[in-house]
Scaffold this motif. Structure first.
Motif, mmCIF file in Angstrom:
data_model
loop_
_atom_site.group_PDB
_atom_site.id
_atom_site.type_symbol
_atom_site.label_atom_id
_atom_site.label_comp_id
_atom_site.label_asym_id
_atom_site.label_seq_id
_atom_site.Cartn_x
_atom_site.Cartn_y
_atom_site.Cartn_z
ATOM 1 N N ILE A 263 5.850 5.383 2.248
ATOM 2 C CA ILE A 263 5.424 4.183 2.974
ATOM 3 C C ILE A 263 3.947 3.865 2.763
ATOM 4 O O ILE A 263 3.534 2.705 2.755
ATOM 5 N N LEU A 264 3.124 4.896 2.562
ATOM 6 C CA LEU A 264 1.697 4.657 2.325
ATOM 7 C C LEU A 264 1.480 3.913 1.013
ATOM 8 O O LEU A 264 0.663 2.989 0.930
ATOM 9 N N ASN A 265 2.228 4.333 -0.017
ATOM 10 C CA ASN A 265 2.116 3.646 -1.312
ATOM 11 C C ASN A 265 2.620 2.221 -1.230
ATOM 12 O O ASN A 265 2.015 1.298 -1.787
ATOM 13 N N GLY B 171 3.837 13.061 -2.757
ATOM 14 C CA GLY B 171 4.150 13.022 -4.182
ATOM 15 C C GLY B 171 5.237 12.031 -4.553
ATOM 16 O O GLY B 171 5.516 11.824 -5.738
ATOM 17 N N ASN B 172 5.841 11.396 -3.556
ATOM 18 C CA ASN B 172 6.895 10.405 -3.790
ATOM 19 C C ASN B 172 6.264 9.020 -3.925
ATOM 20 O O ASN B 172 5.620 8.524 -2.997
ATOM 21 N N LYS B 173 6.441 8.383 -5.077
ATOM 22 C CA LYS B 173 5.837 7.064 -5.315
ATOM 23 C C LYS B 173 6.306 6.013 -4.320
ATOM 24 O O LYS B 173 5.601 5.027 -4.070
ATOM 25 N N VAL C 271 -7.485 9.997 -3.497
ATOM 26 C CA VAL C 271 -7.305 11.446 -3.664
ATOM 27 C C VAL C 271 -5.841 11.759 -3.987
ATOM 28 O O VAL C 271 -5.545 12.555 -4.892
ATOM 29 N N VAL C 272 -4.915 11.123 -3.269
ATOM 30 C CA VAL C 272 -3.477 11.343 -3.500
ATOM 31 C C VAL C 272 -3.088 10.902 -4.906
ATOM 32 O O VAL C 272 -2.381 11.631 -5.625
ATOM 33 N N THR C 273 -3.533 9.722 -5.307
ATOM 34 C CA THR C 273 -3.225 9.219 -6.656
ATOM 35 C C THR C 273 -3.770 10.154 -7.731
ATOM 36 O O THR C 273 -3.091 10.456 -8.719
ATOM 37 N N SER C 274 -4.977 10.630 -7.541
ATOM 38 C CA SER C 274 -5.601 11.535 -8.518
ATOM 39 C C SER C 274 -4.896 12.888 -8.568
ATOM 40 O O SER C 274 -4.919 13.561 -9.600
ATOM 41 N N GLY D 83 -0.111 -3.317 -1.522
ATOM 42 C CA GLY D 83 -0.731 -4.507 -0.933
ATOM 43 C C GLY D 83 -2.217 -4.357 -0.719
ATOM 44 O O GLY D 83 -2.807 -5.051 0.125
ATOM 45 N N GLY D 84 -2.841 -3.462 -1.482
ATOM 46 C CA GLY D 84 -4.244 -3.142 -1.268
ATOM 47 C C GLY D 84 -5.183 -4.322 -1.377
ATOM 48 O O GLY D 84 -6.098 -4.476 -0.554
ATOM 49 N N TRP D 85 -4.961 -5.175 -2.375
ATOM 50 C CA TRP D 85 -5.889 -6.303 -2.544
ATOM 51 C C TRP D 85 -5.708 -7.331 -1.431
ATOM 52 O O TRP D 85 -6.681 -7.948 -0.986
ATOM 53 N N ALA D 86 -4.474 -7.489 -0.937
ATOM 54 C CA ALA D 86 -4.243 -8.412 0.175
ATOM 55 C C ALA D 86 -4.952 -7.918 1.438
ATOM 56 O O ALA D 86 -5.570 -8.708 2.167
ATOM 57 N N TRP D 87 -4.886 -6.605 1.704
ATOM 58 C CA TRP D 87 -5.592 -6.037 2.853
ATOM 59 C C TRP D 87 -7.103 -6.252 2.712
ATOM 60 O O TRP D 87 -7.793 -6.572 3.688
ATOM 61 N N THR D 88 -7.593 -6.066 1.502
ATOM 62 C CA THR D 88 -9.031 -6.231 1.259
ATOM 63 C C THR D 88 -9.465 -7.672 1.487
ATOM 64 O O THR D 88 -10.486 -7.934 2.142
#
Length: 292
Positions: free
Chosen positions: A100-102, A95-97, A246-249, A108-113
């Motif tokens: 480390i996962l966030n 729940g913490n924005k 799922v976490v974001t939702s 960096g999601g688009w860079a990983w993609t």
């Protein structure tokens, strides 16, 4: 003499008939050869309508929409499913924005993609036997269009939030000044994380399907090994993105912010692959006309 003349006439006619048949056969073979390479053939390139129907039939967008709606609705009702099935420590971490996962995966999601899809494209080109460089160019055209869509839509989200919002301190009228002052800008904040995660899942999945459809494997062990590695990596990436969705939702934004984020991800994905299909058709037509 008349019989001999008549015989010669029949012989000439037979020769002419055979020559006509030979020329006709040659024309037919040439026409067939052009048809096989003609990019307007539906065997090579589906029409925009056919491509749209193909995309609409895919189950992945429905599955991702269901995740967003399901977990967001429960959060709107005051029920967090992750909190109900996990320890307080896990709930506090997710729940913490700033977890480390966030920071690493979502931000960096688009860079990983981009990195994964680019590597996957090179691997599939190495393994493919036909049209290698054409496949590589097509893959990078799709990634360029997808990157443009990602940038335009995320910029649009920020603009919508600015137009519809105001600072928690009414004396501050600028977004940057509001946030730098530790205040909150309150507006219609379309969930960029929901958009990004769903968009990334759809792009990775679509690129995976595109490359494997064009793959022609031999029986060599190293080829099977490479394909297995890329399949495993894509599976891990898709699972991680879906988990973060799922976490974001479950923890962030209100229902409609996430619903609009998911809708824009789906529309953006449709646009990318419809436009890429059209660009591929047009460039192939140019090459075909040039070779005539």
């Amino acid at each position: 003499m008349d019989l001999m003349g008549e015989s010669e006439t029949h012989g000439d006619r037979r020769r002419e008939t055979k020559e006509k048949k030979r020329k006709k056969k040659k024309r037919n073979e040439k026409s067939k050869q052009h048809a096989d390479h003609n990019p307007s053939s539906t065997d090579h390139f589906p029409s925009s309508t056919d491509k749209l129907m193909e995309l609409l039939k895919m189950k992945e967008p429905i599955f991702l929409f269901a995740i967003v709606i399901f977990f967001s609705l429960f959060r709107s009702l005051g029920v967090n499913i992750i909190d109900a099935v996990s320890s307080p420590e896990v709930s506090e971490f997710l729940g913490n924005k700033k977890n480390i996962l966030n920071r690493i995966i979502v931000t960096g999601g688009w860079a990983w993609t981009l990195a994964f899809v680019s590597i996957n494209a090179f691997v599939m080109v190495i393994l493919s036997r036909q049209g290698r460089w054409r496949q590589l160019v097509d893959a990078f055209v799709r990634l360029f269009v997808a990157t443009a869509v990602w940038w335009i839509l995320t910029s649009l989200f920020e603009y919508i939030e600015f137009l519809t919002g105001s600072c928690s301190d009414e004396s501050v009228g600028e977004v940057i000044a509001c946030k730098r002052g530790g205040l909150q800008w309150i507006g219609f904040d379309i969930s960029g994380h929901t958009f990004l995660l769903m968009f990334c899942v759809l792009v990775v999945r679509m690129e995976q399907l595109n490359h494997f459809h064009s793959l022609s494997l031999g029986c060599q062990l190293w080829q099977v090994f490479l394909v297995s590695i890329m399949s495993y990596l894509s599976f891990v990436l898709l699972v991680v993105y879906t988990f973060m969705l799922v976490v974001t939702s479950s923890y962030f934004h209100v229902f409609w912010h996430k619903a609009f984020g998911a809708m824009f991800a789906w529309l953006g994905w449709l646009f990318v692959y419809l436009l890429a299909n059209r660009l591929r058709y047009l460039t192939a037509n140019i090459a075909y006309i040039r070779d005539l």
